[in-house]
Design a protein around this motif. Structure first.
Motif, mmCIF file in Angstrom:
data_model
loop_
_atom_site.group_PDB
_atom_site.id
_atom_site.type_symbol
_atom_site.label_atom_id
_atom_site.label_comp_id
_atom_site.label_asym_id
_atom_site.label_seq_id
_atom_site.Cartn_x
_atom_site.Cartn_y
_atom_site.Cartn_z
ATOM 1 N N ILE A 167 53.301 65.562 25.139
ATOM 2 C CA ILE A 167 52.212 65.227 24.453
ATOM 3 C C ILE A 167 51.859 66.523 23.388
ATOM 4 O O ILE A 167 51.511 67.473 24.124
ATOM 5 C CB ILE A 167 50.945 64.972 25.194
ATOM 6 C CG1 ILE A 167 51.405 63.609 26.174
ATOM 7 C CG2 ILE A 167 49.903 64.501 24.249
ATOM 8 C CD1 ILE A 167 50.174 63.386 27.014
ATOM 9 N N LYS A 195 44.884 66.114 23.394
ATOM 10 C CA LYS A 195 46.098 66.042 24.260
ATOM 11 C C LYS A 195 45.872 65.807 25.940
ATOM 12 O O LYS A 195 46.131 65.252 26.451
ATOM 13 C CB LYS A 195 46.982 67.277 23.903
ATOM 14 C CG LYS A 195 47.448 67.185 22.587
ATOM 15 C CD LYS A 195 48.468 68.210 22.393
ATOM 16 C CE LYS A 195 47.971 69.641 22.569
ATOM 17 N NZ LYS A 195 46.843 70.158 21.379
ATOM 18 N N ASP A 200 51.354 67.924 29.228
ATOM 19 C CA ASP A 200 50.401 68.075 28.330
ATOM 20 C C ASP A 200 50.618 69.404 27.580
ATOM 21 O O ASP A 200 50.867 70.409 28.822
ATOM 22 C CB ASP A 200 48.878 68.148 29.163
ATOM 23 C CG ASP A 200 47.997 68.528 28.319
ATOM 24 O OD1 ASP A 200 48.074 68.718 26.836
ATOM 25 O OD2 ASP A 200 46.838 69.288 28.527
ATOM 26 N N THR A 254 55.566 74.918 24.674
ATOM 27 C CA THR A 254 55.543 73.485 23.997
ATOM 28 C C THR A 254 56.899 73.041 23.501
ATOM 29 O O THR A 254 57.171 72.118 23.855
ATOM 30 C CB THR A 254 54.384 73.513 22.958
ATOM 31 O OG1 THR A 254 53.241 73.902 23.656
ATOM 32 C CG2 THR A 254 54.419 72.064 22.410
ATOM 33 N N TYR A 297 53.001 62.583 19.339
ATOM 34 C CA TYR A 297 52.525 63.540 18.587
ATOM 35 C C TYR A 297 51.145 63.021 18.192
ATOM 36 O O TYR A 297 50.760 62.042 17.707
ATOM 37 C CB TYR A 297 53.123 63.863 17.227
ATOM 38 C CG TYR A 297 52.500 64.673 16.416
ATOM 39 C CD1 TYR A 297 52.977 66.227 16.332
ATOM 40 C CD2 TYR A 297 51.654 64.550 15.400
ATOM 41 C CE1 TYR A 297 52.483 67.043 15.558
ATOM 42 C CE2 TYR A 297 51.032 65.483 14.529
ATOM 43 C CZ TYR A 297 51.580 66.684 14.636
ATOM 44 O OH TYR A 297 50.904 67.681 13.819
ATOM 45 N N LEU A 298 49.854 63.513 18.666
ATOM 46 C CA LEU A 298 48.674 63.407 18.477
ATOM 47 C C LEU A 298 47.808 64.060 17.216
ATOM 48 O O LEU A 298 48.071 65.076 17.194
ATOM 49 C CB LEU A 298 47.789 63.770 19.730
ATOM 50 C CG LEU A 298 46.887 62.852 20.287
ATOM 51 C CD1 LEU A 298 47.255 61.658 20.576
ATOM 52 C CD2 LEU A 298 46.048 63.685 21.545
#
Length: 469
Positions: free
Chosen positions: A226, A234, A275, A294, A306-307
């Motif tokens: 995420i 996220k 996360d 990440t 992808y948030l």
């Protein structure tokens, strides 16, 4: 490897429970247990029939260790193919160890990891792929991984491999016969019929090899990263999916510094959500390390969520910035699926949501979903979408699915050999050279079911089993 001296181990998980089962196997196991067991009915254990239960007490000298229920299985009608005794005692750790130590002092050896199943394989109770399925069944943590393991343990995969091997052996015998009459220059094997068979075998091998992509993710879970900018939601999304407060949620940007992982089963498949730290330019050394992690997690994931925080989108240039970041992720990992989510839709108008989705859907191949992680709206649509990303058609049709990396490698090697056979037939090469490629294909297929094994291979496989199985 063929030693059948008596072995003992706890067959149920270690720790306190209502009942514990202690398993003993070996050709002398019933005789060795009999003197220490006094049946309530006065029967002698050694004289009892196979597949019978007996209530009584285990004695260490004059001392009663426990009241137990003993199951007797006589060879070859047992799990291992040897005489087997299973002692169901009370689940006290003290009682378990007292009984085990009693028999170890009286000629029974403690079993190695997987030794009961190894003996079952060596005694012909199951082939090697079925034995490996036992470990997969024990480790299964979802309905789909359980389904694959059950099918393999029941011999579905073995039967398919054995059929291919039998068909190949029939022609191999004719080719080998030609070698015996090489001076007469005769052909017993119809080359056109043989080529058609090999092509049929190749198509089956390719299907099994292709199934590994599904089998591997079902067995090991699908890693899902995420990602997005800080404060995109996220951690809130992770907590909402898990239905627990796993990650710290704060209005302060950059709260998540390290990757947080947890698993959830959706539609019978395990998804491992990760996360990650928010992606942005920062001078904070710790946050910078988190952002580097990440991108490492993106590399490891099979799916990237992808948030986008819908409340921060004030202009088209901001949307362009997100598109640029999504493109950067796609360029770094071309084989991954990227699912774009518009978050915090509870805080923006319906009109704005439609405008943002219209813009994003014009520029992104996959459908963009709208959610509110805080209110948990849109999560049902998200989980349904996650299930659809995994093609489970083969599973639904009860087809054989390969989930073992060793089987995958052996199938690859077998396919290479069968392709060499086709190439040799096309070039009209001699029977002795074709026979070499046939032997190689048979060897690799035999590796899967254990018709061809080495002590090192068996040691590596069964070392990963739990003790007692």
């Amino acid at each position: 490897m063929t030693n059948n001296d008596p072995i003992i181990a706890l067959a149920t998980p270690s720790g306190v429970g209502a009942i514990a089962v202690i398993r003993i196997s070996g050709n002398e196991s019933i005789r060795l247990v009999s003197p220490f067991f006094k049946s309530k009915s006065g029967k002698i254990l050694l004289d009892q029939k196979s597949h019978t239960l007996h209530l009584g007490h285990i004695y260490d000298g004059e001392r009663i260790l426990d009241e137990v229920l003993i199951s007797v299985f006589k060879n070859p009608y047992s799990y291992t193919g040897e005489d087997v005794v299973e002692i169901s005692c009370h689940g006290s750790v003290y009682i378990q160890q007292e009984i085990i130590q009693l028999f170890i002092k009286n000629g029974i050896r403690h079993a190695s990891p997987g030794e009961f199943t190894l003996r079952a394989f060596l005694n012909g109770k199951m082939d090697l792929s079925q034995a490996e399925a036992v470990a997969d069944l024990i480790a299964s943590d979802s309905s789909t991984s359980h389904q694959i393991a059950i099918q393999q343990m029941r011999g579905g995969f073995s039967n398919e491999i054995e059929e291919l091997r039998t068909q190949l052996l029939n022609f191999a015998s004719l080719i080998e016969l030609e070698l015996d009459f090489s001076e007469e220059d005769v052909e017993f094997a119809d080359r056109r019929e043989f080529k058609a068979l090999i092509q049929k075998i190749n198509s089956v091998l390719k299907r099994l090899i292709d199934s590994f992509a599904l089998g591997n993710v079902i067995k090991n879970g699908i890693p899902v990263a995420i990602v997005g900018e800080p404060n995109a939601g996220k951690s809130t999304l992770l907590n909402a999916l898990l239905n627990e407060e796993k990650a710290i949620v704060s209005n302060i940007a950059g709260t998540t510094r390290d990757a947080i992982e947890d698993e959830i089963v959706i539609g019978g498949v395990t998804f491992r959500f990760i996360d990650t730290a928010g992606i942005r330019e920062t001078k904070d050394e710790i946050e910078t390390v988190g952002i580097q992690k990440t991108f490492q997690k993106i590399e490891q994931a099979q799916l990237v969520i992808y948030l986008i925080d819908g409340t921060t989108l004030k202009s088209e240039s901001q949307l362009e910035k997100h598109l640029s970041e999504i493109k950067r992720i796609e360029e770094r990992s071309t084989q991954k699926k990227i699912l774009v989510l518009l978050n915090k839709t509870d805080q923006i108008s319906e009109k704005k949501i439609k405008e943002i989705l219209h813009f994003l859907n014009k520029n992104i191949t996959e459908e963009v979903l709208s959610i509110s992680a805080k209110d948990k709206t849109g999560l049902e649509n998200l989980t349904a979408h996650l299930q659809n990303l995994l093609n489970k058609g083969a599973l639904s049709n009860n087809q054989t699915i390969v989930s073992n990396a060793r089987h995958f490698d052996a199938l690859h090697n077998a396919l290479k050999s069968t392709k060499d056979i086709v190439s040799g037939l096309d070039k009209g090469i001699s029977s002795d050279l074709i026979a070499i490629d046939i032997r190689q294909a048979l060897f690799h297929l035999g590796e899967i079911t254990g018709q061809i094994t080495t002590d090192d291979l068996l040691g590596n496989i069964f070392a990963n089993f739990c003790i007692g199985k």
